[in-house]
Design an enzyme around this catalytic site. Structure first.
Site, PDB file in Angstrom:
ATOM      1  CD  GLU A  37      -2.918  -0.950   2.443  1.00 28.38           C
ATOM      2  OE1 GLU A  37      -4.032  -0.612   2.246  1.00 28.38           O
ATOM      3  OE2 GLU A  37      -2.369  -1.463   3.768  1.00 28.38           O
ATOM      4  CE1 TYR A  69     -18.192  25.681  -3.297  1.00 33.71           C
ATOM      5  CE2 TYR A  69     -19.792  26.498  -1.780  1.00 33.71           C
ATOM      6  CZ  TYR A  69     -19.330  26.508  -3.067  1.00 33.71           C
ATOM      7  OH  TYR A  69     -19.941  26.850  -4.125  1.00 33.71           O
ATOM      8  CB  VAL A  88      -8.637   4.418   7.381  1.00 29.61           C
ATOM      9  CG1 VAL A  88      -9.936   5.425   7.167  1.00 29.61           C
ATOM     10  CG2 VAL A  88      -8.262   3.512   6.444  1.00 29.61           C
ATOM     11  CD  GLU A  89      -9.087   3.461  12.296  1.00 28.99           C
ATOM     12  OE1 GLU A  89      -8.098   3.362  11.530  1.00 28.99           O
ATOM     13  OE2 GLU A  89      -9.563   2.461  12.862  1.00 28.99           O
ATOM     14  CE  LYS A 114      -6.321   1.458   2.549  1.00 30.08           C
ATOM     15  NZ  LYS A 114      -5.598   0.800   3.890  1.00 30.08           N
TER      16      LYS A 114
END
Ligand SMILES: Nc1ncnc2c1ncn2[C@@H]1O[C@H](COP(=O)(O)OP(=O)(O)OP(=O)(O)O)[C@@H](O)[C@H]1O
Ligand SMILES: Nc1nc2c(c(=O)[nH]1)N=C(CO)CN2
Length: 335
Positions: A37, A69, A88-89, A114
């Protein structure tokens, strides 16, 4: 699969009031636990709900009174494409931090997708959703202790005794455990251009297991400074980067990247982690790399690599750092 579709309701019912939503922000990133990864990268997508107060903009019709934005979107994508992290956290938390940097954002919900995650069964997506309010990242006590690194500096008074006492004081603070102390170095004071010369510093770094919120860790550092002659009144009279009996700065709180410049209100001290100047200070990096070369300075990389880059860019600053093996510090006392 989420992310690419249209706006389909809010990510959570925890946000109140007005909400600006961004859906399907995406970039290739190298986040993940597996080597493959890190090498190949994959697509990450973020959905973001920003809790804002639109009432002023609704009257003025002025972008300056609104959260832009398009700027938030670019900031989110920069995090997705940026420094690789394992979890990912952490990525979702950093996306939340990037949103909360915008003063008009009161709270944020972030879902990071993901869809190409290494999952060995048929699946559509992995989604991790986090909700953060202004102040949460810096003021929430951690669910479990995290590793923190603090820097010590002293260039007035009995420097050796103060440095040794500072380590003992940190070790005696509830919620803190000293797990590593670097060697001590002596360094020329880095002052503002044109400022009067100052005595040399002693510098060192200390690794901690920290069960406090990042802001309470900063308060604990302030209390240790105050115990050695640098209380709020003394601080108030100091020039920037002036001489001091003791400086205790928070370098890192694990992988957290977060900042506020007003202390979150209520008179709390402002805090930015990682410390914004940690990566350019030889007096920090030399002792830190000696203690824990594989530590990561979020946003900059492995500490030993950051030091090597500084040594290439500014060799004089790094060679100015002189080891002082005769001044040994430990959590139990000075040698
Ligand atoms: N990571 C951090 N560690 C310590 N102080 C911080 C940090 N982030 C923000 N601050 C804020 O920085 C302000 C100045 O702190 P301090 O007087 O210790 O600065 P300094 O040591 O002179 O300079 P420098 O920040 O460049 O080391 C304080 O108001 C403090 O709340
Ligand atoms: N050598 C050295 N120079 C400094 C130091 C320090 O700890 N060591 N700290 C400063 C502000 O925190 C400013 N300049």
């Amino acid at each position: 699969m989420g992310g690419g579709g249209g706006v389909s309701g809010l990510l959570t019912t925890e946000l109140r009031g007005d909400v600006v939503s961004l859906r399907g922000l995406r970039a290739r990133g190298r986040h993940g636990v597996l080597d493959a990864e890190r090498q190949l990268g994959q697509v990450f997508t973020a959905d973001v709900d920003l809790q804002v107060d639109t009432r002023t903009a609704a009257v003025t019709d002025d972008l300056a009174d609104a959260v832009d934005y398009s700027v938030v979107a670019a900031d989110v994508v920069a995090v997705l494409a940026g420094e690789p992290v394992a979890l990912v956290e952490v990525l979702a938390s950093r996306v939340a931090s990037a949103c909360l940097v915008h003063p008009g954002v009161l709270a944020v919900a972030v879902a990071v997708h993901k869809p190409q995650a290494p999952v060995q069964v048929p699946f559509d997506d992995v989604v991790i959703t986090v909700v953060r309010r202004r102040g949460d990242l810096l003021d929430a006590a951690p669910a479990s202790p995290f590793d923190a690194v603090v820097a010590l500096g002293a260039n007035l008074g009995d420097r050796e005794a103060v440095m040794a006492a500072a380590v003992r004081d940190l070790a005696a603070t509830g919620g803190l455990q000293v797990v590593g102390v670097s060697g001590v170095v002596e360094t020329t004071a880095v002052g503002l251009p044109g400022a009067a010369p100052q005595p040399d510093y002693l510098n060192a770094v200390v690794r901690l297991r920290c069960a406090l919120s990042p802001r309470d860790l900063l308060r604990a550092c302030r209390a240790v400074e105050a115990a050695h002659g640098r209380d709020a009144a003394v601080r108030a009279g100091e020039p920037r980067w002036g001489a001091r009996t003791l400086d205790v700065d928070v370098l890192t709180c694990g992988a957290l990247v977060a900042a506020d410049d007003d202390g979150g209100g209520g008179g709390s001290p402002a805090l930015q982690v990682p410390h914004p100047r940690a990566g350019v200070r030889a007096f920090v990096l030399v002792p830190w790399a000696g203690l824990a070369p594989d530590d990561v300075l979020p946003g900059a990389g492995r500490v030993a690599d950051v030091l090597a880059a500084l040594a290439a860019a500014d060799p004089a600053a790094v060679s100015d750092v002189r080891p002082r093996p005769d001044v040994a510090l430990s959590a139990g006392g000075s040698a």
